[in-house]
Design a protein around this motif. Structure first.
Motif, PDB file in Angstrom:
ATOM      1  N   ARG A   1      -2.863   6.572   8.274  1.00  0.00           N
ATOM      2  CA  ARG A   1      -1.897   7.682   8.219  1.00  0.00           C
ATOM      3  C   ARG A   1      -2.029   8.452   6.918  1.00  0.00           C
ATOM      4  O   ARG A   1      -1.945   9.683   6.890  1.00  0.00           O
ATOM      5  CB  ARG A   1      -0.470   7.145   8.368  1.00  0.00           C
ATOM      6  N   ASN A   2      -2.207   7.725   5.828  1.00  0.00           N
ATOM      7  CA  ASN A   2      -2.400   8.389   4.539  1.00  0.00           C
ATOM      8  C   ASN A   2      -3.626   9.298   4.578  1.00  0.00           C
ATOM      9  O   ASN A   2      -3.607  10.436   4.084  1.00  0.00           O
ATOM     10  CB  ASN A   2      -2.576   7.354   3.429  1.00  0.00           C
ATOM     11  N   ALA A   3      -4.707   8.781   5.148  1.00  0.00           N
ATOM     12  CA  ALA A   3      -5.940   9.555   5.213  1.00  0.00           C
ATOM     13  C   ALA A   3      -5.773  10.794   6.081  1.00  0.00           C
ATOM     14  O   ALA A   3      -6.300  11.867   5.762  1.00  0.00           O
ATOM     15  CB  ALA A   3      -7.064   8.672   5.744  1.00  0.00           C
ATOM     16  N   THR A   4      -5.047  10.662   7.172  1.00  0.00           N
ATOM     17  CA  THR A   4      -4.800  11.819   8.034  1.00  0.00           C
ATOM     18  C   THR A   4      -4.007  12.899   7.301  1.00  0.00           C
ATOM     19  O   THR A   4      -4.342  14.088   7.353  1.00  0.00           O
ATOM     20  CB  THR A   4      -4.033  11.379   9.295  1.00  0.00           C
ATOM     21  N   THR A   5      -2.955  12.486   6.594  1.00  0.00           N
ATOM     22  CA  THR A   5      -2.156  13.437   5.830  1.00  0.00           C
ATOM     23  C   THR A   5      -3.000  14.109   4.753  1.00  0.00           C
ATOM     24  O   THR A   5      -2.935  15.326   4.549  1.00  0.00           O
ATOM     25  CB  THR A   5      -0.958  12.720   5.185  1.00  0.00           C
ATOM     26  N   ALA A   6      -3.819  13.323   4.071  1.00  0.00           N
ATOM     27  CA  ALA A   6      -4.664  13.868   3.015  1.00  0.00           C
ATOM     28  C   ALA A   6      -5.701  14.838   3.588  1.00  0.00           C
ATOM     29  O   ALA A   6      -5.981  15.889   2.992  1.00  0.00           O
ATOM     30  CB  ALA A   6      -5.362  12.730   2.272  1.00  0.00           C
ATOM     31  N   PHE A   7      -6.281  14.511   4.738  1.00  0.00           N
ATOM     32  CA  PHE A   7      -7.288  15.382   5.363  1.00  0.00           C
ATOM     33  C   PHE A   7      -6.683  16.750   5.675  1.00  0.00           C
ATOM     34  O   PHE A   7      -7.281  17.791   5.377  1.00  0.00           O
ATOM     35  CB  PHE A   7      -7.822  14.728   6.627  1.00  0.00           C
TER      36      PHE A   7
ATOM     37  N   ALA B   1     -11.952   6.265   4.924  1.00  0.00           N
ATOM     38  CA  ALA B   1     -11.301   6.598   3.653  1.00  0.00           C
ATOM     39  C   ALA B   1     -10.659   5.388   2.990  1.00  0.00           C
ATOM     40  O   ALA B   1      -9.972   4.592   3.640  1.00  0.00           O
ATOM     41  CB  ALA B   1     -10.245   7.682   3.868  1.00  0.00           C
ATOM     42  N   ALA B   2     -10.908   5.234   1.702  1.00  0.00           N
ATOM     43  CA  ALA B   2     -10.257   4.243   0.840  1.00  0.00           C
ATOM     44  C   ALA B   2     -10.465   2.808   1.296  1.00  0.00           C
ATOM     45  O   ALA B   2      -9.704   1.914   0.893  1.00  0.00           O
ATOM     46  CB  ALA B   2      -8.760   4.546   0.706  1.00  0.00           C
ATOM     47  N   GLN B   3     -11.486   2.530   2.089  1.00  0.00           N
ATOM     48  CA  GLN B   3     -11.700   1.167   2.552  1.00  0.00           C
ATOM     49  C   GLN B   3     -12.039   0.211   1.409  1.00  0.00           C
ATOM     50  O   GLN B   3     -11.799  -0.996   1.517  1.00  0.00           O
ATOM     51  CB  GLN B   3     -12.813   1.142   3.602  1.00  0.00           C
ATOM     52  N   SER B   4     -12.544   0.734   0.306  1.00  0.00           N
ATOM     53  CA  SER B   4     -12.812  -0.120  -0.854  1.00  0.00           C
ATOM     54  C   SER B   4     -11.533  -0.699  -1.450  1.00  0.00           C
ATOM     55  O   SER B   4     -11.576  -1.650  -2.232  1.00  0.00           O
ATOM     56  CB  SER B   4     -13.570   0.670  -1.921  1.00  0.00           C
ATOM     57  N   GLU B   5     -10.396  -0.131  -1.086  1.00  0.00           N
ATOM     58  CA  GLU B   5      -9.103  -0.588  -1.594  1.00  0.00           C
ATOM     59  C   GLU B   5      -8.434  -1.614  -0.689  1.00  0.00           C
ATOM     60  O   GLU B   5      -7.363  -2.129  -1.019  1.00  0.00           O
ATOM     61  CB  GLU B   5      -8.165   0.622  -1.761  1.00  0.00           C
ATOM     62  N   ALA B   6      -9.028  -1.904   0.450  1.00  0.00           N
ATOM     63  CA  ALA B   6      -8.344  -2.702   1.471  1.00  0.00           C
ATOM     64  C   ALA B   6      -7.872  -4.055   0.955  1.00  0.00           C
ATOM     65  O   ALA B   6      -6.779  -4.524   1.300  1.00  0.00           O
ATOM     66  CB  ALA B   6      -9.250  -2.888   2.687  1.00  0.00           C
ATOM     67  N   GLY B   7      -8.650  -4.705   0.121  1.00  0.00           N
ATOM     68  CA  GLY B   7      -8.280  -6.037  -0.347  1.00  0.00           C
ATOM     69  C   GLY B   7      -7.237  -6.054  -1.436  1.00  0.00           C
ATOM     70  O   GLY B   7      -6.743  -7.127  -1.809  1.00  0.00           O
TER      71      GLY B   7
ATOM     72  N   PHE C   1      -2.136  -2.797   4.339  1.00  0.00           N
ATOM     73  CA  PHE C   1      -3.127  -1.729   4.249  1.00  0.00           C
ATOM     74  C   PHE C   1      -3.387  -1.096   5.612  1.00  0.00           C
ATOM     75  O   PHE C   1      -3.397   0.135   5.751  1.00  0.00           O
ATOM     76  CB  PHE C   1      -4.428  -2.285   3.658  1.00  0.00           C
ATOM     77  N   ASP C   2      -3.592  -1.911   6.639  1.00  0.00           N
ATOM     78  CA  ASP C   2      -3.935  -1.369   7.952  1.00  0.00           C
ATOM     79  C   ASP C   2      -2.777  -0.611   8.589  1.00  0.00           C
ATOM     80  O   ASP C   2      -2.994   0.242   9.458  1.00  0.00           O
ATOM     81  CB  ASP C   2      -4.390  -2.498   8.880  1.00  0.00           C
TER      82      ASP C   2
ATOM     83  N   VAL D   1       0.844  -1.188   0.000  1.00  0.00           N
ATOM     84  CA  VAL D   1       0.000   0.000   0.000  1.00  0.00           C
ATOM     85  C   VAL D   1       0.889   1.252   0.000  1.00  0.00           C
ATOM     86  O   VAL D   1       1.929   1.282   0.646  1.00  0.00           O
ATOM     87  CB  VAL D   1      -0.961   0.010   1.209  1.00  0.00           C
ATOM     88  N   PRO D   2       0.526   2.280  -0.749  1.00  0.00           N
ATOM     89  CA  PRO D   2       1.336   3.494  -0.764  1.00  0.00           C
ATOM     90  C   PRO D   2       1.442   4.129   0.622  1.00  0.00           C
ATOM     91  O   PRO D   2       0.585   3.928   1.484  1.00  0.00           O
ATOM     92  CB  PRO D   2       0.573   4.420  -1.729  1.00  0.00           C
ATOM     93  N   ALA D   3       2.493   4.905   0.817  1.00  0.00           N
ATOM     94  CA  ALA D   3       2.697   5.653   2.057  1.00  0.00           C
ATOM     95  C   ALA D   3       2.820   7.127   1.700  1.00  0.00           C
ATOM     96  O   ALA D   3       3.770   7.531   1.026  1.00  0.00           O
ATOM     97  CB  ALA D   3       3.953   5.169   2.772  1.00  0.00           C
ATOM     98  N   LEU D   4       1.847   7.923   2.124  1.00  0.00           N
ATOM     99  CA  LEU D   4       1.794   9.338   1.785  1.00  0.00           C
ATOM    100  C   LEU D   4       2.469  10.157   2.876  1.00  0.00           C
ATOM    101  O   LEU D   4       2.018  10.181   4.013  1.00  0.00           O
ATOM    102  CB  LEU D   4       0.337   9.784   1.612  1.00  0.00           C
ATOM    103  N   ASP D   5       3.543  10.862   2.510  1.00  0.00           N
ATOM    104  CA  ASP D   5       4.289  11.688   3.457  1.00  0.00           C
ATOM    105  C   ASP D   5       4.594  13.045   2.823  1.00  0.00           C
ATOM    106  O   ASP D   5       5.564  13.700   3.202  1.00  0.00           O
ATOM    107  CB  ASP D   5       5.581  10.973   3.854  1.00  0.00           C
ATOM    108  N   GLY D   6       3.773  13.423   1.839  1.00  0.00           N
ATOM    109  CA  GLY D   6       4.021  14.676   1.136  1.00  0.00           C
ATOM    110  C   GLY D   6       2.726  15.346   0.749  1.00  0.00           C
ATOM    111  O   GLY D   6       2.041  15.924   1.589  1.00  0.00           O
ATOM    112  N   SER D   7       2.372  15.255  -0.530  1.00  0.00           N
ATOM    113  CA  SER D   7       1.163  15.896  -1.045  1.00  0.00           C
ATOM    114  C   SER D   7       0.376  14.915  -1.898  1.00  0.00           C
ATOM    115  O   SER D   7       0.897  14.400  -2.899  1.00  0.00           O
ATOM    116  CB  SER D   7       1.530  17.128  -1.889  1.00  0.00           C
ATOM    117  N   LEU D   8      -0.888  14.692  -1.525  1.00  0.00           N
ATOM    118  CA  LEU D   8      -1.742  13.809  -2.307  1.00  0.00           C
ATOM    119  C   LEU D   8      -1.984  14.384  -3.698  1.00  0.00           C
ATOM    120  O   LEU D   8      -1.829  13.680  -4.709  1.00  0.00           O
ATOM    121  CB  LEU D   8      -3.071  13.602  -1.578  1.00  0.00           C
TER     122      LEU D   8
END
Length: 318
Positions: free
Chosen positions: A306-312, A289-295, A300-301, A218-225
């Protein structure tokens, strides 16, 4: 420190646990510090280590990111070094199994510890360390946190690991000459992080994309979505014979390898925007957020919230 834009740089001009089934190299439960990392020649003179999709621990020594090296007539360029000095030493042993030519460059694709902490093994070799112009500051700000966290994860084998900052800084594009072979190192605007660079071997069309592309992990967002989604469009507009993502299979087809990542990021963006419009709290938004992508993704967990928090935080004040 050197700050360069587009030019050709020759070495003599410088003062010189989870695995994806069928994709990742099968690892022993505990990695031997004395064993070379497993690498595969994915194009003539281009070698890559396919890491397991896992979190750092004492078994993998922090070797959880794809790493590589390219052999030229005059020497070797290394692309990322792993998450500990021990991981870096294993990579160096793999290089020495294939060539005794000097290490000319160590290129870090971004600031995250699984890509940079192995630099310790190459310090004092005469290699020039190369990275994004923002990388020294980013590493200085996070040095203690990175060392403390990874020491706790990896244990005694982490001893001796230090943070080595780059001296050759890339503002836009630098071409490195390793002897009848040029590597195009390109700095990107803020996306996965604010320190991302890519490395293109002009001889074989092999493109090391670092964590600008994840496959399976799963991607890790630490910048800008928004920045990452935009850069993916730029990346997909270019051709390459093969790409090496930061995590996942080490020789992926291009541009199709980017499709799952782009789908995840756009889903994350849409879900966060919807939560903001509905007046949800950040806790509510990150839970959904993005729970449809979990599988579709490993780990993912461990990363999605963290990705969702950064994006928010990025999108709430647009």
């Amino acid at each position: 420190m050197l700050r360069l834009s587009v030019q050709i740089v020759r070495p003599y001009t410088l003062a010189v646990v989870l695995l994806v089934s069928g994709l990742a190299t099968q690892y022993p439960a505990i990695a031997s510090e004395d064993a070379p990392l497993a690498v595969r020649e994915i194009a003539p003179g281009v070698f890559a280590h396919e890491a397991p999709i896992a979190l750092a621990d004492e078994g993998n020594l922090g070797a959880i990111a794809n790493l590589g090296f390219i052999i030229g007539q005059d020497g070797v360029a290394v692309i990322d070094t792993g998450g500990s000095a021990a991981a870096g030493r294993r990579l160096l042993r793999a290089i020495r199994q294939r060539t005794d030519r000097p290490i000319l460059y160590v290129i870090n694709t971004h600031m995250h510890p699984d890509h940079v902490l192995g630099n310790t093994a190459f310090h004092g070799s005469g290699a020039t360390f190369v990275g994004h112009r923002n990388l020294p500051r980013a590493l200085a700000e996070r040095e203690k946190a990175y060392l403390d966290a990874n020491s706790a994860l990896i244990g005694a084998s982490f001893e001796g690991t230090t943070v080595i900052r780059p001296s050759l800084l890339v503002d836009h594009v630098v071409e490195l000459d390793i002897g009848n072979r040029r590597l195009r190192v390109e700095a990107w605007r803020t996306a996965h992080t604010n320190t991302d660079v890519t490395v293109l071997d002009l001889t074989t069309g092999t493109w090391f994309l670092g964590d600008l592309v994840f496959v399976g992990h799963v991607p890790a967002l630490d910048g800008s979505l928004a920045g990452w989604i935009g850069i993916l469009g730029d990346l997909r507009s270019r051709s390459a014979e093969r790409v090496v993502p930061g995590h996942g299979p080490i020789s992926a087809p291009w541009p199709s390898a980017a499709a799952p990542l782009e789908r995840y990021l756009t889903r994350l963006e849409a879900d966060i925007r919807s939560s903001i419009r509905q007046g949800q709290t950040i806790r509510e938004a990150t839970r959904e957020a993005a729970q449809s992508e979990a599988g579709a993704w490993m780990l993912f967990d461990a990363f999605n919230a963290r990705n969702a928090t950064t994006a928010f935080h990025e999108l709430e004040w647009e």
